[in-house]
Design an enzyme around this catalytic site. Structure first.
Site, PDB file in Angstrom:
ATOM      1  N   GLY A   1      96.733  76.067 -75.045  1.00  0.00           N
ATOM      2  CA  GLY A   1      96.247  77.139 -75.897  1.00  0.00           C
ATOM      3  C   GLY A   1      95.066  77.848 -75.250  1.00  0.00           C
ATOM      4  O   GLY A   1      95.116  79.034 -74.964  1.00  0.00           O
TER       5      GLY A   1
ATOM      6  N   ILE B   1      96.804  70.246 -78.422  1.00  0.00           N
ATOM      7  CA  ILE B   1      97.211  71.286 -77.472  1.00  0.00           C
ATOM      8  C   ILE B   1      97.093  70.774 -76.034  1.00  0.00           C
ATOM      9  O   ILE B   1      96.968  71.548 -75.087  1.00  0.00           O
ATOM     10  CB  ILE B   1      96.399  72.581 -77.688  1.00  0.00           C
ATOM     11  CG1 ILE B   1      94.894  72.329 -77.494  1.00  0.00           C
ATOM     12  CG2 ILE B   1      96.674  73.149 -79.076  1.00  0.00           C
ATOM     13  CD1 ILE B   1      94.043  73.609 -77.539  1.00  0.00           C
TER      14      ILE B   1
ATOM     15  N   ALA C   1      88.361  66.936 -82.065  1.00  0.00           N
ATOM     16  CA  ALA C   1      88.334  65.471 -82.161  1.00  0.00           C
ATOM     17  C   ALA C   1      87.207  65.016 -83.076  1.00  0.00           C
ATOM     18  O   ALA C   1      87.404  64.147 -83.928  1.00  0.00           O
ATOM     19  CB  ALA C   1      88.171  64.863 -80.770  1.00  0.00           C
TER      20      ALA C   1
ATOM     21  N   LYS D   1      90.333  58.088 -70.910  1.00  0.00           N
ATOM     22  CA  LYS D   1      91.360  58.712 -70.060  1.00  0.00           C
ATOM     23  C   LYS D   1      91.524  60.196 -70.416  1.00  0.00           C
ATOM     24  O   LYS D   1      91.469  61.066 -69.545  1.00  0.00           O
ATOM     25  CB  LYS D   1      92.692  57.972 -70.234  1.00  0.00           C
ATOM     26  CG  LYS D   1      93.793  58.465 -69.320  1.00  0.00           C
ATOM     27  CD  LYS D   1      95.059  57.611 -69.428  1.00  0.00           C
ATOM     28  CE  LYS D   1      94.893  56.281 -68.718  1.00  0.00           C
ATOM     29  NZ  LYS D   1      96.170  55.541 -68.563  1.00  0.00           N
TER      30      LYS D   1
ATOM     31  N   GLU E   1      85.762  71.887 -73.365  1.00  0.00           N
ATOM     32  CA  GLU E   1      85.285  73.108 -72.704  1.00  0.00           C
ATOM     33  C   GLU E   1      84.158  72.867 -71.715  1.00  0.00           C
ATOM     34  O   GLU E   1      83.889  73.696 -70.852  1.00  0.00           O
ATOM     35  CB  GLU E   1      84.827  74.118 -73.767  1.00  0.00           C
ATOM     36  CG  GLU E   1      85.980  74.641 -74.619  1.00  0.00           C
ATOM     37  CD  GLU E   1      85.509  75.331 -75.891  1.00  0.00           C
ATOM     38  OE1 GLU E   1      84.678  74.750 -76.621  1.00  0.00           O
ATOM     39  OE2 GLU E   1      85.969  76.450 -76.157  1.00  0.00           O
TER      40      GLU E   1
END
Lengths: 326, 736, 166
Positions: B246, B473, B517, B625, B697
């Site tokens: 996305g 995503i 999250a 991970k 990000e």
């Protein structure tokens, strides 16, 4: 994609007849289908030539005859080509990706069309796509465009790599006609300059089919293919140089250079080869070669950088080919 | 039952660390991984195979910058095989919705505001028929001449987008400074270029609209679609269980989704619309180009006394979004004399909106490149310069920082990379044709939270289900939500089913702004708290004395299998998380540091990244991970932003010159070295009840600055213009 | 002659414009093969034809009479993964998953190409390209874009399989 009728050619002459009547031939399809989806190519008839017996590499007159349907991958993987014509293997491996090279063919790759952004946009004027409509790259964004041999009608470049090496090797294109006759055209003369008919990329006529590319006997020497691009892989050349160069007794005994990304065709300038021949390698000589090559070069704004880039990269290539240190 | 948790103050309980299962943070494989690698995860367009009678639509886009569609000549396509309809309806949208809009974006598809704008949909029986008809449709326009398409056009006027921050006397501090930098950097437009093109299938049963679509924030998208169609949101059912990337481009409902819905309603047949790759460029979202002036005034020790960051960006008329370039500059560095000013020009180019890390992605790369110039001007090591400029409190607002491990990131990253603190001069290291150099930059990205609901069901058999309309995503949501529930309920994560991407489930936060999250995870957490209380009641103990581990409830010397305790009955809770006042109480952000070694070809100016280390602090890591992978992904975006990505607009009509993946250069595998990611241990009580923050990000925010600084160190050229393509380096490279 | 897909014969009689990719996805329901760009610019549609990897978006279904096509569905199931698939999961060599089937098909073909001694652009010696170094893998996998940026993990996953097979 516009609807078309699909058929398979059973013989070269059959394929030639079909092109005479306006059909397009499809082999790998990697460029043609791309353009058909954009409706830049709009054939009514598509003739699949993959069943023709043109898929082998054979020895001929001390050189090699590469069938038009030999894939780029197969060509680059051929032991004789890797050993005797490394510039060709390197150039092929510099182009596209393994996936594309597994489909792209020798004949089709010669006919690859330009990547000019405006040629690719059906809603923008483009003399190559629609003769007489104008050239949007002039006055537009022309970073990837030609600095040599362009015209007021078209400043597009030929985007391929393989043909640049073939030009350096002075290979010949074998072309069959409807009547079965064969003509041979040097790769150096196969692609055209745009002039005022940029819609024609090359000298192939309706009713003709490329059947092979013929390599002369191996030239030996240093064979380099240098490609400058915007990312490390999977990008078209900003500038590329194919170099076949031999040395004897400290002098250049053979030189054949061709350039990609600079013009509407793989660029070969006999004056450059002639200048180098018999000379001792030196930076001054390499600069002189670049000056001869680029004497008539002209930028259109965003592609001005190609002139100094070509000069610098040519020096890198000639230093490496002649064993002068970087 | 719904339990609400509003976060008004730091959550010091640190419940997760007190749990016994020990799965939180562990580098577990993604539970949906086997579906993805086997090709059996189903993406939006792929439901067509299961929907009989579904027909195909292809968007028609404008070929002028500004004007009006005066004719869509249906007769030009009516006789084409398979043709069904040309639809150009007042309900269709001309632009995608901005992230979180919750209402329809600009409709008016026949009023052209930019080249590439959707103006109609052509529907046919098959894709090939529809695409051909869409290209063949005859369109006439009344074109408005001289549309302003270029922010560099002298007619472009920039206006403040928000109140600027002006403190003290920046110009005075620049004059007084022992070392000062006053530079202008530019960045070009970017496209999210998710690998899955935007795709939707709409089905209308006369009452309810079902849309399989590739979307990031379903609870907003549902309202956006309903608003565009003029129906109630409850009548819209969205499904996005798998989203092929996305990066902001699927935050809002997009033109193909609304067009598919309108067509399905009008035709009474299921309709699929998948954007052509060129359309993903032409009519979704761009990151605005930016022009940025950085003024940095430092005292003799390199401490900032003045800080100026002004940015000029663009967007279409009527859009309420301006690339928030200065977002990190508000809080990252000190300097009592400050000017922060964001200016916006209205131009007729495709909508500017959120592209991964809006603001910091481009703001930080310019700022960090300018900081490197200050380091050079002051003769201070770039790492040391940053260590000297970590402010005590937010420099403009009188609030503290929440947990901030910037110093740890700088130090641990430098150590891992082997940063040489010696004097730095360009053109010192050469290997063959290549100049070698190193560079570094700080990373930061604001921490965001968003309201979220999630339902957790502890099933009678002792397994659990988590359900929310939250999306994954590629971010790892399936994994981390499962781990949170498993930790809280004492279960093997394999015993937790996570169901996402369906508006039939409670509304989650959606994926965007790195909040997914922590926000939806906190809703899961809160639901689990409720289940724990219920289990404690059943066991007859206080919740504080309840230990849940390996499917057992333990209290004192009692250990009961959950299935026995539940007696076959499910316990269900809906957790509702609200950000509350915490956002205003602290300057909360994620931090990090980038270190990279690059090679610049002395002849051609080509750049290769040879090493790339990132040290990041993200609050609690929920899955090592997937968090590591997210950081890596950001760093790859940093490479693209630094070297290759450049959305080019034609100066005459504003069309995108390079609207495909051949000429818009995403980094390929060979552009990316082994990426070395270091996650610094952190808990941030102000971050979320999980003490986690955002991940997705941060890895891009400043990365390109590190690369630019390394390029300068390698070859002595600072183009101050991203991307740093070979042509920009050539004029400054040493002669060969 | 029929076209064989994952060992099953198919007769193609549709619109000649249909690409192999659309035939797989729309007519055969083999949606594991992805459409990312439809122009040979991303690699998401990579499948194997007679063992060689190609972009299935740039070839017509009608041209493949008699060919053997292998798609991701032939590798392994979610319950029983092929070693490459398992390695991708273990190394997190994907995020959104959209490019992943193409990456895995491509990786499989790459291992076979290397076993046949094919060189790449980064091979020092064209005639003896030698073992697949990470650099070689990166170049050979550059026809498969991954916007999530999983490249580093993809290389690790492939390297693991390569070493296990040695």
């Amino acid at each position: 994609m516009r609807a078309f009728t699909y058929s398979r050619a059973e013989a070269v002459t059959h394929a030639a007849e079909q092109t005479r009547d306006g059909a397009r031939l499809i082999a790998g399809g990697t460029n043609l289908l791309d353009l058909m989806k954009l409706e830049i190519e709009r054939p009514d008839e598509l003739v699949d030539i993959n069943r023709l017996e043109l898929g082998t590499i054979d020895e001929q007159d001390g050189g090699l005859r590469i069938g038009a349907l030999v894939t780029n991958s197969a060509c680059a993987a051929d032991e004789r080509i890797r050993r005797d014509y490394p510039v060709l293997a390197r150039a092929i491996l510099a182009g596209a990706t393994f996936q594309l090279r597994n489909k792209a063919t020798t004949g089709g790759n010669l006919c690859q069309r330009t990547r000019c952004y405006y040629f690719y946009n059906r809603d923008q004027p483009c003399n190559k796509r629609e003769p007489g409509s104008g050239c949007s790259a002039l006055g537009g964004f022309n970073r990837i465009h030609a600095i040599l041999g362009a015209s007021e009608s078209c400043i597009a470049t030929y985007p391929g790599d393989m043909a640049v090496a073939l030009a350096a090797l002075d290979a010949k294109v074998e072309i069959a006609a409807v009547d079965g006759s064969i003509r041979s055209v040097p790769v150096r003369a196969f692609h055209r300059l745009p002039g005022d008919t940029p819609e024609r990329d090359n000298v192939l006529e309706p009713g003709e089919v490329i059947t092979a590319v013929v390599l002369p006997s191996p030239a030996g020497g240093a064979q380099l293919y240098r490609k400058v691009r915007d990312r490390a892989s999977y990008a078209f050349a900003l500038v590329s140089i194919a170099c076949v160069l031999g040395m004897e007794d400290g002098r250049i005994s053979h030189a054949s250079l061709a350039f990609g990304g600079l013009a509407h065709k793989p660029w070969h300038d006999e004056r450059v080869d002639a200048l180098l021949l018999g000379r001792e390698p030196s930076d001054a000589l390499f600069d002189e070669a670049a000056d001869v090559l680029l004497a008539d070069a002209r930028g259109y704004g965003a592609n001005d950088f190609k002139i100094p880039m070509t000069k610098r990269v040519l020096k890198a290539v000639l230093r490496e080919a002649t064993g002068e240190n970087a | 039952m719904t339990r609400s948790l509003t976060m008004d103050e730091p959550d010091e309980r640190n419940r997760l660390d007190a749990m016994a299962q020990g799965v939180i943070g562990k580098p577990l494989d993604r539970p949906e991984g086997p579906l993805k690698v086997s090709g059996s995860a189903t993406y939006a367009a792929e439901y067509r195979y299961k929907i009989p009678g579904c027909v195909e639509g292809v968007l028609v886009t404008a070929t002028i910058a500004r004007g009006e569609v005066t004719l869509l000549d249906e007769s030009s396509v009516r006789d084409l095989p398979g043709f069904i309809a040309v639809i150009s309806d007042e309900r269709m949208i001309a632009r995608p919705a901005q992230g979180g809009a919750g209402e329809s974006p600009v409709r008016k598809v026949r009023e052209v505001q930019y080249y590439g704008q959707p103006i109609a949909l052509v529907v046919a029986e098959t894709f090939e028929q529809a695409r051909h008809a869409a290209k063949h449709l005859k369109v006439e326009y009344r074109e408005e001449p001289d549309a302003l398409v270029d922010p560099a056009d002298e007619r472009a006027t920039f206006e403040p987008f928000e109140d600027p921050t002006i403190q003290g006397d920046l110009e005075g501090s620049m004059r007084q400074a022992a070392h000062a930098v006053d530079v202008i950097y530019t960045t070009e437009g970017h496209n999210s270029a998710a690998m899955e093109p935007h795709a939707s299938i709409a089905q209308w049963d006369g009452e309810t609209l079902t849309l399989y679509s590739s979307l990031q924030m379903l609870r907003f998208n549902r309202k956006e679609l309903a608003d565009a169609l003029g129906i109630e949101p409850e009548k819209v059912h969205l499904l996005s269980p798998y989203v092929g990337g996305g990066f902001g481009s699927k935050l809002g409902i997009s033109p193909e989704g609304v067009a598919a819905a309108v067509a399905a309603i009008r035709l009474g047949r299921p309709v699929r619309v998948v954007m052509l790759r060129q359309q993903v460029f032409q009519c979704v979202m761009r990151r605005s180009e930016t022009r940025q002036r950085l003024r940095l005034a430092a005292d003799a020790e390199g401490r900032l006394i003045g800080f100026g960051h002004e940015a000029w960006v663009s967007n279409l008329p009527e859009e309420e979004f301006a690339e928030p370039v200065l977002q990190a500059s508000e809080f990252l560095y000190p300097g009592e004399n400050r000017v922060l000013d964001l200016q916006l020009a209205r131009v007729h180019r495709v909508t500017a909106g959120s592209v991964r890390a809006p603001g910091e992605a481009v703001g930080m790369q310019a700022l960090e490149a300018a900081m490197d110039e200050l380091a050079e001007a002051s003769g201070i090591d770039p790492v040391e310069l940053r260590l000297r400029n970590i402010p005590e409190r937010h420099p403009s607002e009188d609030i503290p920082y929440s947990s901030r491990k910037l110093e740890e990131c700088l130090r641990s990253g430098a150590e891992r990379f082997g940063w040489d603190k010696g004097p730095r001069r360009p053109c010192q290291r050469r290997e063959g044709e290549w100049w070698i150099g190193s560079g570094m930059a700080t990373a930061t990205r604001v921490h965001n939270l968003n309201e979220a609901h999630a339902r957790v069901t502890l099933r009678g058999d002792g397994t659990a289900e988590v359900a929310s309309d939250m999306t994954d995503i590629g971010t790892g949501t399936y994994a981390v939500l499962g781990q949170i529930a498993a930790e809280m309920l004492g279960l093997d994560p394999a015993a937790v089913d996570v169901k996402l991407g369906d508006t039939a489930f409670p509304p989650g936060s959606g994926s965007g702004g790195s909040w997914g999250a922590s926000s939806t995870g906190s809703a899961v957490f809160e639901a689990c708290e409720g289940i724990r209380e219920e289990l404690a009641r059943k066991l007859g103990c206080a919740e504080a004395g309840l230990t849940l581990k390996d499917g057992h409830a333990v209290s004192g010397n009692r250990k009961v299998p959950l299935a026995d305790l539940l007696e076959g009955r499910d316990v269900e809770e809906i957790g509702h998380f609200k950000p509350g006042k915490i956002a205003e109480a602290f300057a909360a952000a994620m931090y990090g540091a980038f270190f990279t070694e690059v090679a610049v070809n002395a002849y051609s100016g080509e750049v290769r990244i040879r090493r790339f280390t990132g040290a990041f602090s993200l609050g609690r890591v929920l899955n090592e991970k997937t968090a590591t992978s997210q950081c890596m992904g950001g760093m790859v975006w940093g490479i693209g932003s630094a070297l290759t990505e450049d959305l080019v607009f034609d100066p005459r009509d504003g069309h995108i010159v390079n609207p495909d993946l051949a000429e818009y250069h995403l980094p390929v595998n060979l552009d990316v070295p082994h990426l070395d990611v270091l996650l610094v241990e952190e808990r941030d009580p102000a971050g979320s009840p999980l003490q986690s923050k955002g991940v997705g990000e941060l890895g891009i925010c400043g990365a390109a600055g590190a690369i630019a600084n390394a390029i300068y160190n390698a070859c002595g050229v600072r183009p101050r213009s991203f991307p740093i393509t070979p042509d920009k380096l050539l004029p400054g490279l040493p002669e060969v | 002659m029929p076209l064989t897909i994952n060992g099953t014969d198919h007769d193609f009689t549709g619109d000649p414009r249909t690409t192999l990719l659309d035939f797989l996805r729309e007519d055969c329901g083999l949606t594991g093969t992805k459409k990312g760009c439809d122009h040979g610019q991303c690699g998401a549609c990579t499948v194997l034809v007679n063992g060689q990897r190609i972009n299935s978006c740039l070839t017509l279904a009608v041209m493949h009479e008699g060919d053997e096509v292998t798609t991701i569905e032939d590798f392994g199931t979610a319950e029983e993964l092929h070693p490459l698939q398992a390695a991708f999961v273990r190394h997190d060599g994907y995020q959104c998953g959209y490019c992943t089937p193409g990456q895995i098909c491509s990786a499989k073909a790459m291992l076979d190409e290397a076993a046949s001694g094919w060189a790449s652009f980064v091979s020092e010696d064209l005639s003896a390209p030698g073992r697949l170094t990470p650099e070689e893998i990166r170049e050979r996998m550059s026809g498969n874009l991954c916007r999530c940026g999983a490249y580093s993990n993809i290389v690790d996953a492939i390297t693991e399989v390569l070493e296990a097979g040695r």
